[in-house]
Design a protein around this motif. Structure first.
Motif, mmCIF file in Angstrom:
data_model
loop_
_atom_site.group_PDB
_atom_site.id
_atom_site.type_symbol
_atom_site.label_atom_id
_atom_site.label_comp_id
_atom_site.label_asym_id
_atom_site.label_seq_id
_atom_site.Cartn_x
_atom_site.Cartn_y
_atom_site.Cartn_z
ATOM 1 N N ILE A 415 0.867 -1.188 0.000
ATOM 2 C CA ILE A 415 0.000 0.000 0.000
ATOM 3 C C ILE A 415 0.898 1.231 0.000
ATOM 4 C CG2 ILE A 415 -1.797 1.273 1.237
ATOM 5 C CD1 ILE A 415 -2.494 -1.280 2.723
ATOM 6 N N ALA A 416 0.620 2.167 -0.903
ATOM 7 C CA ALA A 416 1.327 3.455 -0.850
ATOM 8 C C ALA A 416 0.331 4.509 -0.396
ATOM 9 C CB ALA A 416 1.872 3.793 -2.228
ATOM 10 N N PHE A 417 0.748 5.355 0.542
ATOM 11 C CA PHE A 417 -0.142 6.378 1.080
ATOM 12 C C PHE A 417 0.167 7.726 0.444
ATOM 13 C CE2 PHE A 417 0.073 3.065 4.263
ATOM 14 C CZ PHE A 417 -1.271 2.865 4.513
ATOM 15 N N PHE A 418 -0.882 8.456 0.095
ATOM 16 C CA PHE A 418 -0.712 9.782 -0.510
ATOM 17 C C PHE A 418 -1.401 10.805 0.400
ATOM 18 C CE2 PHE A 418 -0.432 6.577 -3.746
ATOM 19 C CZ PHE A 418 0.734 6.932 -4.408
ATOM 20 N N PRO A 419 -0.627 11.476 1.239
ATOM 21 C CA PRO A 419 -1.215 12.414 2.201
ATOM 22 C C PRO A 419 -1.737 13.678 1.518
ATOM 23 C CG PRO A 419 1.033 11.836 2.788
ATOM 24 C CD PRO A 419 0.814 11.381 1.389
ATOM 25 N N TYR A 420 -2.676 14.337 2.175
ATOM 26 C CA TYR A 420 -3.166 15.626 1.672
ATOM 27 C C TYR A 420 -3.682 16.477 2.824
ATOM 28 C CZ TYR A 420 -7.903 13.736 2.173
ATOM 29 O OH TYR A 420 -9.054 13.213 2.683
ATOM 30 N N VAL A 421 -3.829 17.772 2.515
ATOM 31 C CA VAL A 421 -4.239 18.768 3.505
ATOM 32 C C VAL A 421 -5.269 19.684 2.856
ATOM 33 C CG1 VAL A 421 -3.329 20.948 4.422
ATOM 34 C CG2 VAL A 421 -2.142 18.824 4.921
ATOM 35 N N TYR A 422 -6.289 20.059 3.597
ATOM 36 C CA TYR A 422 -7.202 21.109 3.122
ATOM 37 C C TYR A 422 -6.824 22.408 3.813
ATOM 38 C CZ TYR A 422 -10.603 18.129 0.771
ATOM 39 O OH TYR A 422 -11.225 17.276 -0.098
ATOM 40 N N PRO A 423 -6.395 23.431 3.074
ATOM 41 C CA PRO A 423 -6.119 24.710 3.736
ATOM 42 C C PRO A 423 -7.390 25.235 4.405
ATOM 43 C CG PRO A 423 -5.306 24.725 1.465
ATOM 44 C CD PRO A 423 -6.121 23.482 1.622
ATOM 45 N N LEU A 424 -7.249 26.010 5.456
ATOM 46 C CA LEU A 424 -8.419 26.621 6.101
ATOM 47 C C LEU A 424 -9.187 27.417 5.048
ATOM 48 C CD1 LEU A 424 -6.866 28.002 9.415
ATOM 49 C CD2 LEU A 424 -8.198 25.902 9.087
ATOM 50 N N GLY A 425 -10.498 27.400 5.159
ATOM 51 C CA GLY A 425 -11.329 28.164 4.218
ATOM 52 C C GLY A 425 -11.724 27.347 3.007
ATOM 53 N N SER A 426 -10.988 26.229 2.737
ATOM 54 C CA SER A 426 -11.357 25.434 1.562
ATOM 55 C C SER A 426 -12.224 24.245 1.953
ATOM 56 C CB SER A 426 -10.118 24.968 0.804
ATOM 57 O OG SER A 426 -9.355 24.118 1.609
ATOM 58 N N VAL A 427 -12.462 24.067 3.259
ATOM 59 C CA VAL A 427 -13.354 22.978 3.699
ATOM 60 C C VAL A 427 -14.818 23.424 3.568
ATOM 61 C CG1 VAL A 427 -13.821 21.363 5.609
ATOM 62 C CG2 VAL A 427 -11.547 22.288 5.315
ATOM 63 N N ASP A 428 -15.024 24.730 3.387
ATOM 64 C CA ASP A 428 -16.380 25.289 3.246
ATOM 65 C C ASP A 428 -17.190 25.187 4.534
ATOM 66 O OD1 ASP A 428 -15.709 24.479 0.220
ATOM 67 O OD2 ASP A 428 -17.186 26.091 0.226
ATOM 68 N N HIS A 429 -16.513 25.078 5.678
ATOM 69 C CA HIS A 429 -17.190 25.053 6.979
ATOM 70 C C HIS A 429 -16.873 26.334 7.757
ATOM 71 C CE1 HIS A 429 -17.269 20.317 7.056
ATOM 72 N NE2 HIS A 429 -17.892 20.836 6.012
ATOM 73 N N GLU A 430 -16.510 27.405 7.051
ATOM 74 C CA GLU A 430 -16.126 28.647 7.734
ATOM 75 C C GLU A 430 -17.300 29.170 8.560
ATOM 76 O OE1 GLU A 430 -16.614 28.298 4.485
ATOM 77 O OE2 GLU A 430 -18.128 29.787 4.013
ATOM 78 N N SER A 431 -16.988 29.671 9.752
ATOM 79 C CA SER A 431 -18.068 30.027 10.684
ATOM 80 C C SER A 431 -17.543 30.958 11.784
ATOM 81 C CB SER A 431 -18.611 28.746 11.332
ATOM 82 O OG SER A 431 -17.598 28.124 12.093
ATOM 83 N N GLY A 432 -18.478 31.399 12.642
ATOM 84 C CA GLY A 432 -18.117 31.940 13.951
ATOM 85 C C GLY A 432 -17.914 33.432 14.089
ATOM 86 N N THR A 433 -18.153 34.236 13.051
ATOM 87 C CA THR A 433 -17.851 35.671 13.156
ATOM 88 C C THR A 433 -18.954 36.488 13.839
ATOM 89 O OG1 THR A 433 -18.698 35.747 10.920
ATOM 90 C CG2 THR A 433 -16.307 35.867 11.167
#
Ligand SMILES: Cc1cc2nc3c(=O)[nH]c(=O)nc-3n(C[C@H](O)[C@H](O)[C@H](O)COP(=O)(O)OP(=O)(O)OC[C@H]3O[C@@H](n4cnc5c(N)ncnc54)[C@H](O)[C@@H]3O)c2cc1C
Length: 488
Positions: A415-433
Motif C-alpha cells: 500500500i502506498a499512502f498519498f497524504p493531503y491537507v485542506y487549507p483553512l477556508g477550503s473545507v467550506d465550513h467557515e463560521s463563527g464571526t
C-alpha cells in the motif's frame, strides 16, 4: 423577470441551505410576504454529484473550473482562505455541492458555555425532540430511510475491520439518495421544494439580486439597496434574515455595524474552519477482508480527546477488482478561532481575512497527524514516513494525491499512502464571526445594532465542534424562522 416588490415582511438574503431552509419554514409558519434575494443566477439546478464523471469533483477543487465560484475577500496567509476558498454564487449556493453528511454538534461542545443554553435546549437531540429531531425527521422522510442506514455489505465489512482494530466506528449519517442506475449518491438540496412547487406556495426567489447595503429606517425597518439585474433598487423589509454564506454575511453585517456606530473600521473576530488532513491509498481488498461484492462505505470514528477530531474512512471501488480506493481524513475544531475578518467601509472593496493559528490549533494538527499515522500503520503493518503533512503550508493538495493513489498499481499487499491537507477556508465550513449570544448578536441571531436583522448559517455558530455544519445550519434556521414569524 419576477416582479420585485418595494416592501415585504421578511427578506431572506441568500438561497443556500440556510436561506432556503429559513424561507420554507417562514412559509410553513404562515408568513406570506417574504422574498429570497440571491446574488447569483438560476443555473443548472442539479447537484454536482449528478454531473458525469469527475466533473463535480473538479468543480469543487478547481475554483477556475466553476463559473459560479466567487471570492470577495483576500487572505493575509494564502493558501488559507485562498485557493479554492469561496462561495458558489447561484440559486442553491453550496447546497448543490455538499455531500450530505449530517452530524449534530457534540453535546459536550454545545453545553460548554459558548452556545446560549436556551438555544441548546431548543436544538434538543436528533433521537429525541427539538429542532435537530424535526430536521432529521424531514430529511429521513425525503430519504425514505434512516440517515444512518447501512450502505450494504462492503460498508459492514469496513466497519467490522475498524471495530476489530479498536476503533469505535459507525456509519456516517448522510442525507443522500442512492441512484441505482448510476451508482451515485445525490445529496438533498432545499432547492427541490421550489422545483416541486409545494402546495401553499413558497417565497419567490429573485435571482441576480445582490444586496449591497442595509440601512435602518426611522421606523426600525431595514432599507436594502439592491443590484437587481444591473439596476439599483431599494426594498424595505420589516425583518431581514442574513444567510449569504459566512464571509458575505460578515461583510454585510459589518458594514451595517459601521453605519449605525458611525465608524470607519470593523474587525469581526472568531472566524474558524475545520482543520482537515488525510491520506488516500489504493488498498488490496483482502487487507480489509472485503467481500467480492461492489459497493461503497463511509464510516467515522467520533471525536476523542485529545484529537478533538472526527476520523472519517471512505471506501470506493477502483478499476482493479482486487483493490479499493480508501480515503481517510480527520476533521477537528478550531476553538475560538484566532482568525478575523477586516470589513472595509466602501461597498465593493474586498474584505481581508486575517488568518492566525493558535497554539491549540497546532496541538490538534499534531494529534491528527499521529491519528492518521496509526491508521496507516494498522493498514500497512509499518509506520508512515514522518513529515508527510505540512498543514500551515497547505500541502500536499488533495486532487493530485487522489490522482496518484488511483494510478498506483501496488504489488501483492503493498500500500502506498498519498497524504493531503485542506487549507483553512477550503473545507467550506467557515463560521463563527457573528456568534449567537455575544456582543454582536442575541441568542437567536438578531444583531445588537439593528435587531430587525437576524444572522443565519454557520456565521452564527458560537462553536462548531468537530461536526460538519449543515445539520445544525438547517436546525437553527428552522428555529430562527419560527422565532422571526412569532415577532411579526
Ligand atoms: C463539496 C462540498 C461538500 C460539503 N459537504 C458537506 C457535508 O457533507 N456536510 C455538511 O454539513 N456540510 C458540507 N459542506 C459545507 C456546506 O455545504 C456549507 O456549509 C453550506 O452549504 C453553506 O450554506 P449557506 O446557506 O450558509 O451558504 P451558501 O451555500 O454559500 O449560500 C449563500 C448564498 O448567498 C448568496 N449571496 C452571497 N452574497 C449575497 C448578497 N450580497 N446578496 C444576495 N445573495 C448573496 C450566494 O450567492 C449563495 O447562493 C460541503 C461544502 C462543499 C463545497
Amino acid at each position: 423577470m419576477m416582479h420585485l416588490p418595494e416592501s415585504c415582511q421578511v427578506a431572506v438574503v441568500g438561497s443556500g441551505i440556510a436561506g432556503l431552509t429559513m424561507a420554507r419554514e417562514l412559509a410553513l409558519s404562515g408568513v406570506r410576504s417574504c422574498v429570497v434575494l440571491e446574488a447569483g443566477p438560476v443555473g443548472d439546478l442539479r447537484h454536482k454529484n449528478s454531473l458525469p464523471g469527475d466533473i463535480g469533483l473538479r468543480l469543487w477543487h478547481t475554483a477556475a473550473a466553476d463559473p459560479y465560484f466567487a471570492r470577495s475577500w483576500s487572505s493575509n496567509r494564502p493558501p488559507h482562505f485562498h485557493r479554492s476558498s469561496g462561495i458558489r454564487r447561484r440559486v442553491g449556493g453550496r447546497s448543490l455541492y455538499w455531500h450530505g453528511v449530517c452530524l449534530p454538534i457534540e453535546n459536550d461542545v454545545l453545553r460548554a458555555g459558548a452556545w446560549p443554553p436556551s438555544v441548546v435546549d431548543a436544538l434538543g437531540s436528533v433521537s429525541g425532540s427539538g429542532w435537530y429531531a424535526d430536521t432529521a425527521r424531514r430529511l429521513e422522510d425525503w430519504l425514505g430511510e434512516p440517515l444512518d442506514a447501512s450502505r450494504g455489505p462492503l460498508e459492514a465489512a469496513v466497519l467490522k475491520w475498524l471495530l476489530a482494530q479498536g476503533y469505535f466506528a459507525r456509519t456516517v449519517p448522510q442525507a443522500a439518495r442512492f441512484d441505482r442506475a448510476t451508482g451515485i449518491r445525490v445529496p438533498y438540496s432545499p432547492v427541490e421544494h421550489w422545483l416541486r412547487e409545494e402546495p401553499g406556495g413558497l417565497p419567490p426567489v429573485h435571482a441576480r439580486c445582490e444586496v449591497l447595503e442595509m440601512t435602518p429606517t426611522a421606523s426600525g425597518r431595514v432599507a436594502l439597496t439592491l443590484d437587481s439585474g444591473g439596476s439599483h433598487r431599494v426594498l424595505v423589509a420589516e425583518r431581514v434574515c442574513l444567510a449569504a454564506g459566512t464571509l458575505p454575511t460578515t461583510v454585510l453585517a459589518g458594514r451595517l455595524m459601521m453605519r449605525v456606530a458611525g465608524t470607519d473600521e470593523c474587525r469581526l473576530e472568531g472566524l474558524n474552519d475545520h482543520i482537515v488532513q488525510g491520506f488516500t491509498a489504493s488498498v488490496p481488498r483482502r487487507v480489509l477482508a472485503l467481500p467480492r461484492l461492489p459497493g461503497d462505505a463511509l464510516c467515522y470514528v467520533p471525536r476523542t480527546d485529545p484529537t478533538e477530531s472526527n476520523l472519517f474512512v471512505d471506501v470506493t471501488e477502483t478499476s482493479d477488482p482486487d483493490r479499493v480506493l480508501l480515503t481517510a481524513w480527520t476533521m477537528g475544531e478550531q476553538v475560538g478561532g484566532d482568525s478575523a475578518v477586516r470589513v472595509p467601509r466602501a461597498p465593493g472593496a474586498p474584505a481581508v481575512v486575517d488568518v492566525r493559528f493558535s497554539a491549540r490549533d497546532h496541538c490538534v494538527i499534531g494529534h491528527q497527524t499521529r491519528q492518521l499515522g496509526e491508521l496507516a500503520e494498522r493498514l500497512a503493518g509499518k509506520p508512515l514516513p514522518t513529515g508527510e503533512w505540512h498543514f500551515a503550508a497547505g500541502s500536499p493538495e488533495y486532487l493530485p494525491a487522489r490522482t496518484r493513489a488511483r494510478a498506483h498499481r501496488g504489488d501483492g499487499d503493498g500500500i502506498a499512502f498519498f497524504p493531503y491537507v485542506y487549507p483553512l477556508g477550503s473545507v467550506d465550513h467557515e463560521s463563527g464571526t457573528l456568534p449567537l449570544g455575544s456582543s454582536v448578536a442575541d441568542d437567536y441571531g438578531a444583531l445588537r445594532c439593528l435587531p430587525a436583522v437576524r444572522v443565519a448559517g454557520p456565521a452564527a455558530f458560537p462553536r462548531s465542534g468537530a461536526a460538519n455544519p449543515s445539520l445544525t445550519t438547517m436546525a437553527l434556521a428552522t428555529g430562527q424562522a419560527r422565532a422571526t414569524s412569532s415577532t411579526l
